[in-house]
Motif scaffolding. Structure first.
Motif, PDB file in Angstrom:
ATOM      1  N   HIS A   1       1.536   6.686   2.909  1.00 52.23           N
ATOM      2  CA  HIS A   1       1.778   7.361   1.852  1.00 52.23           C
ATOM      3  C   HIS A   1       2.805   8.392   2.494  1.00 52.23           C
ATOM      4  CE1 HIS A   1      -1.065   6.470  -0.985  1.00 52.23           C
ATOM      5  NE2 HIS A   1      -1.866   5.756  -0.044  1.00 52.23           N
TER       6      HIS A   1
ATOM      7  N   THR B   1      -6.312  10.102  -1.115  1.00 54.38           N
ATOM      8  CA  THR B   1      -5.425   8.963  -1.673  1.00 54.38           C
ATOM      9  C   THR B   1      -5.239   9.339  -3.201  1.00 54.38           C
ATOM     10  OG1 THR B   1      -6.467   7.531   0.049  1.00 54.38           O
ATOM     11  CG2 THR B   1      -5.118   6.788  -2.011  1.00 54.38           C
ATOM     12  N   ASP B   2      -6.380   9.491  -4.081  1.00 52.98           N
ATOM     13  CA  ASP B   2      -5.915   9.818  -5.322  1.00 52.98           C
ATOM     14  C   ASP B   2      -5.083  11.106  -5.489  1.00 52.98           C
ATOM     15  OD1 ASP B   2      -7.667   7.809  -5.930  1.00 52.98           O
ATOM     16  OD2 ASP B   2      -9.480   8.704  -6.121  1.00 52.98           O
TER      17      ASP B   2
ATOM     18  N   TYR C   1       4.344  -2.028  -6.565  1.00 53.12           N
ATOM     19  CA  TYR C   1       3.261  -1.278  -6.700  1.00 53.12           C
ATOM     20  C   TYR C   1       3.373  -0.144  -5.432  1.00 53.12           C
ATOM     21  CZ  TYR C   1      -1.730   0.334  -6.060  1.00 53.12           C
ATOM     22  OH  TYR C   1      -2.762   1.222  -5.678  1.00 53.12           O
ATOM     23  N   ASP C   2       3.310  -0.593  -4.481  1.00 55.99           N
ATOM     24  CA  ASP C   2       3.712   0.178  -3.387  1.00 55.99           C
ATOM     25  C   ASP C   2       4.588   1.513  -3.583  1.00 55.99           C
ATOM     26  OD1 ASP C   2       1.602  -0.935  -1.861  1.00 55.99           O
ATOM     27  OD2 ASP C   2       2.830  -1.867  -0.616  1.00 55.99           O
TER      28      ASP C   2
ATOM     29  N   LYS D   1       3.707   4.189  -5.671  1.00 58.07           N
ATOM     30  CA  LYS D   1       2.492   4.955  -5.150  1.00 58.07           C
ATOM     31  C   LYS D   1       3.042   5.833  -4.003  1.00 58.07           C
ATOM     32  CE  LYS D   1      -0.969   3.789  -7.685  1.00 58.07           C
ATOM     33  NZ  LYS D   1      -1.648   4.592  -8.581  1.00 58.07           N
TER      34      LYS D   1
ATOM     35  N   THR E   1      10.332   7.497  -6.462  1.00 61.76           N
ATOM     36  CA  THR E   1       9.291   6.228  -6.822  1.00 61.76           C
ATOM     37  C   THR E   1       9.928   5.167  -7.635  1.00 61.76           C
ATOM     38  OG1 THR E   1       8.098   7.229  -8.430  1.00 61.76           O
ATOM     39  CG2 THR E   1       7.310   7.580  -6.217  1.00 61.76           C
TER      40      THR E   1
ATOM     41  N   ASP F   1      -1.635  10.361  -5.155  1.00 61.95           N
ATOM     42  CA  ASP F   1      -0.983   9.323  -5.842  1.00 61.95           C
ATOM     43  C   ASP F   1      -0.675  10.078  -7.310  1.00 61.95           C
ATOM     44  OD1 ASP F   1      -1.000   7.340  -4.177  1.00 61.95           O
ATOM     45  OD2 ASP F   1      -2.878   6.536  -4.943  1.00 61.95           O
TER      46      ASP F   1
ATOM     47  N   ASP G   1      -6.021   1.928   0.042  1.00 65.58           N
ATOM     48  CA  ASP G   1      -5.400   1.018  -0.654  1.00 65.58           C
ATOM     49  C   ASP G   1      -4.076   0.284   0.242  1.00 65.58           C
ATOM     50  OD1 ASP G   1      -3.663   3.364  -0.574  1.00 65.58           O
ATOM     51  OD2 ASP G   1      -3.168   3.240  -2.800  1.00 65.58           O
ATOM     52  N   GLU G   2      -4.071   0.484   1.388  1.00 68.28           N
ATOM     53  CA  GLU G   2      -3.128  -0.353   2.348  1.00 68.28           C
ATOM     54  C   GLU G   2      -3.533  -0.444   3.868  1.00 68.28           C
ATOM     55  OE1 GLU G   2       0.178   2.590   3.747  1.00 68.28           O
ATOM     56  OE2 GLU G   2      -1.245   4.232   2.861  1.00 68.28           O
TER      57      GLU G   2
END
Length: 205
Positions: A2, A200-201, A155-156, A159, A10, A204, A185-186
């Motif tokens: 990230h 992570t949340d 998607y990546d 994020k 993005t 994002d 998620d990776e």
């Protein structure tokens, strides 16, 4: 990994992947269907030609983005070009297969034909059929793999994620987007900071 990115970054990072997949949908799906309906086998060469023009755009525009865009956006253009090279290699393999067939058929004309046992005495060129089928299979596998990979990259990009291995292609500097860490998620890489689910949340958001 990230990275610290803005909403605009993005959005811009998704563009090369959208272009790549739209190219596949239009050339390998719609145009190929039209050619198979109204064109000849040789006309299928139009598909890799048109697709290659779009892939060339990804390469050259990606170079421009590297000069004025952020590292994260540039990295996603570089990633799209890596996928483009896979597709171009499949075109090259298919072309070599066709050229080899043409060479063999020129040296040994009719050697790959089979009698249709019809009243007209026509023959089916098995060599051409087999070559075209195998060449198409090589391209199909490359298209399928890169299409799925690119869908994940969209998607990546949304994020703020990209595989840190891209640094081998596009090195980072002091102005590059700051690393936040690798989330759940990776894929995790040894020696990289790991984020828990809550972090992570938050990254994002």
């Amino acid at each position: 990994m990230h990275y610290q990115v803005t909403d605009q970054e993005t959005h811009l990072a998704k563009n090369p992947h959208h272009i790549f997949n739209i190219n596949i949908i239009i050339t390998h799906l719609f145009i190929s269907m039209i050619i198979l309906e109204i064109g000849s086998t040789v006309t299928l060469l139009v598909i890799p030609f048109l697709s290659s023009l779009v892939l060339a755009y990804i390469y050259f525009h990606g170079k421009k983005v590297q000069q004025k865009g952020s590292w994260f956006v540039s990295a996603h253009w570089a990633l799209a070009w890596q996928r483009s090279k896979t597709l171009l290699i499949s075109y090259g393999i298919a072309l070599v297969m066709v050229l080899l067939y043409v060479l063999i058929d020129t040296l040994f004309p009719g050697g790959f034909s089979m009698n249709d046992f019809s009243a007209e005495g026509t023959q089916t060129n098995l060599g051409e059929i087999i070559t075209i089928r195998f060449a198409a299979l090589v391209i199909f596998l490359a298209v399928l793999i890169t299409f799925l990979q690119t869908g994940i990259s969209v998607y990546d990009a949304g994020k703020g994620i990209i595989d840190p291995k891209i640094e081998k292609v596009l090195s980072r500097n002091s102005d590059s987007n700051a690393e936040i860490g690798e989330g759940d998620d990776e894929v995790h890489h040894k020696g990289k900071k790991q984020l828990n689910s809550k972090e992570t949340d938050n990254s994002d958001a």
